[in-house]
Design a protein around this motif. Sequence first.
Motif: not given
Length: 226
Positions: A184-185, A178-180, A101, A188, A85, A80
């Motif tokens: 997913d990042a 926040f962790w992502l 972000i 994005w 943000e 992660r």
Amino acid sequence: MTSTTFEKTETTRSETDSTGGSQTVFEVRKDTVFQGYFRVDKYHLRHSLFAGGVSPVFTREIFERGHAAAVIPFCPETGRVLLIEQFRAGAYSAGMPCWQIEIVAGVIETSEQADELCRREAIEEAGCTLGRLESIGKYLMTPGGSSETVSIFCGEVSSHQEAESYGVEEENEDIRAFWLPVEDAFNWVKSNKISNAVTVIALQWLQLNLDSLTTTWSDATHVSAE
């Protein structure tokens, strides 16, 4: 506060271009046309031409706001990244999403090194302490009108203190961290949900170097990313 100071420099700078050819910039004159919290300098320049010869003298106004550094906190054990943000007035003015972000970043202070800035801002903006740092690169942001550079790093997360928000209250900062998951990042970035250039550079670098970085850092990272 607007002011104009004149500095006659008549300096030159020679460089090698991408083809190996020699190019020269002639700085004829520099005026400071605005001095406030930021500064605007007006340059009178001429330079070598690709077709041969030298250009006539022309002017360019350059916005001087200092130099920045940024870091993407990464936990290889969980796969992660820790993103932030926050509201950005520049995005509002541009008609872009106002809550951007981003990765941790800040302006480098006098006598401060880029890596020191990253460690300080990681605590202030995301509540995390960093271990090892891997340099990604140093980039010009808007070279047509500003001298600003940003040095970007990937940071090994050593610990994380969760909170509802972060930032320096006196600077009107209200930041969510926040962790992502990295995949997913990356998606994005692909979908343009992330429209901050520095963040895109950092994530694309991480995508290219994910396997090797995970192997290097996984044996020494200790963090709870819940």
